[in-house]
Design a protein around this motif. Structure first.
Motif, short mmCIF file in Angstrom:
data_model
loop_
_atom_site.label_atom_id
_atom_site.label_comp_id
_atom_site.label_asym_id
_atom_site.label_seq_id
_atom_site.Cartn_x
_atom_site.Cartn_y
_atom_site.Cartn_z
N LYS A 20 34.30 16.77 -8.28
CA LYS A 20 33.66 18.17 -9.25
C LYS A 20 32.45 18.66 -8.47
CE LYS A 20 34.39 16.29 -13.79
NZ LYS A 20 33.45 15.85 -15.35
N CYS A 21 31.15 17.86 -8.47
CA CYS A 21 30.41 19.27 -7.40
C CYS A 21 30.79 19.62 -6.38
CB CYS A 21 29.01 18.08 -6.69
SG CYS A 21 28.46 17.89 -8.60
N GLY A 22 31.89 18.83 -5.72
CA GLY A 22 32.61 19.53 -3.95
C GLY A 22 33.32 21.00 -4.47
N LYS A 23 33.83 20.61 -5.58
CA LYS A 23 34.45 22.09 -6.24
C LYS A 23 34.29 22.97 -6.41
CE LYS A 23 39.30 20.54 -5.85
NZ LYS A 23 39.68 20.68 -4.73
N ILE A 100 23.72 25.72 -9.40
CA ILE A 100 24.51 25.46 -10.28
C ILE A 100 25.01 23.47 -10.33
CG2 ILE A 100 27.14 25.83 -10.66
CD1 ILE A 100 26.38 28.87 -9.94
N ILE A 101 25.11 23.72 -8.83
CA ILE A 101 25.79 21.85 -8.98
C ILE A 101 24.74 21.14 -9.30
CG2 ILE A 101 26.17 20.94 -6.49
CD1 ILE A 101 27.72 22.57 -6.39
N ASP A 102 23.06 21.51 -10.23
CA ASP A 102 22.24 20.25 -9.79
C ASP A 102 22.50 20.46 -11.17
OD1 ASP A 102 21.20 19.65 -7.74
OD2 ASP A 102 19.61 20.94 -7.99
N LYS A 107 24.59 17.54 -16.15
CA LYS A 107 25.28 16.95 -17.65
C LYS A 107 26.22 16.01 -17.28
CE LYS A 107 29.45 20.04 -19.87
NZ LYS A 107 30.59 20.84 -19.55
N GLU A 108 26.69 15.69 -16.31
CA GLU A 108 27.49 14.36 -15.76
C GLU A 108 26.74 12.98 -16.14
OE1 GLU A 108 30.75 13.41 -15.47
OE2 GLU A 108 30.68 16.55 -14.83
N ASP A 109 25.60 13.29 -15.89
CA ASP A 109 24.72 12.04 -16.13
C ASP A 109 23.82 12.01 -17.71
OD1 ASP A 109 22.63 10.03 -14.77
OD2 ASP A 109 21.40 10.99 -15.74
#
Length: 212
Positions: A20-23, A100-102, A107-109
């Protein structure tokens, strides 16, 4: 085991989170491109049906803007001013992309922590307010005995053979602790080990005194 906020932080990454972070990183790079043609054309990235990268990036941007409206708040036991806050409106393109990546990672965590809270056994570490987080690196793991690593992981996720777990696994009938007559949990196991060591050293001291 992929929790970054767990009491035992392991050096493991979640493949879905990295995907997700890569996208999201690719999408933000295309949106902030110096080429006017690339910047004006809406990029289309295939991510499947359950998760859309455009929606995730837009949600992360809105959350970052809302944090600017709310202002700096206290999220842990550290006081206000102990950390430096980054605001969305005062950062450059590269810093915005990192923010944005952080935000997506946070959110995932948070989603994983919500699932851990719902687990009555493996998620008990979420209620340890006074425990200090321990972060292990790969160097620590390589230089650590396998049984010690196994003990740490099983203790955090309540998989040690305590009386309560033995009853849950159908190996025993009595879940009470021989020390406090309550439910025997992993903390009672540590207390029992400490008491056994104290008794052993006391026995050694008595033997030495008797031999004098």
């Amino acid at each position: 085991m992929y929790y970054r906020k767990a009491k035992l932080k392991l050096p493991m990454i979640y493949i879905l989170e990295e995907y997700k972070c890569g996208k999201a990183r690719v999408l933000t790079m295309l949106e902030e491109s110096d080429d006017p043609v690339v910047k004006t054309v809406q990029p289309s990235l295939e991510t499947g049906r359950k998760w859309k990268v455009t929606e995730a990036v837009d949600e992360a941007k809105e959350c970052l803007k809302m944090k600017k409206v709310i202002g700096e708040t206290q999220t842990d036991r550290r006081g206000l001013g102990s950390t430096t806050a980054k605001w969305w409106s005062k950062t450059e393109d590269k810093e915005k992309r990192d923010m944005i990546i952080d935000e997506i990672r946070n959110k995932e965590d948070s989603t994983r922590v919500q699932k851990a809270v719902q687990q009555p056994q493996q998620g008990q570490w979420t209620y340890w307010d006074t425990a200090i987080q321990r972060s292990l690196t790969w160097n620590d793991i390589w230089h650590m005995a396998p049984l010690r690593i196994s003990f740490l992981i099983r203790f955090v996720y309540d998989l040690l053979p305590s009386n309560a777990n033995l009853v849950r696994w159908g190996k025993k009938d009595d879940p009470t602790s021989p020390l406090c007559q309550g439910i025997h949990d992993p903390f009672d196991l540590i207390s029992s080990v400490q008491r056994e060591f104290e008794g052993f050293y006391r026995w050694v001291a008595l033997v030495k005194l008797a031999s004098v």
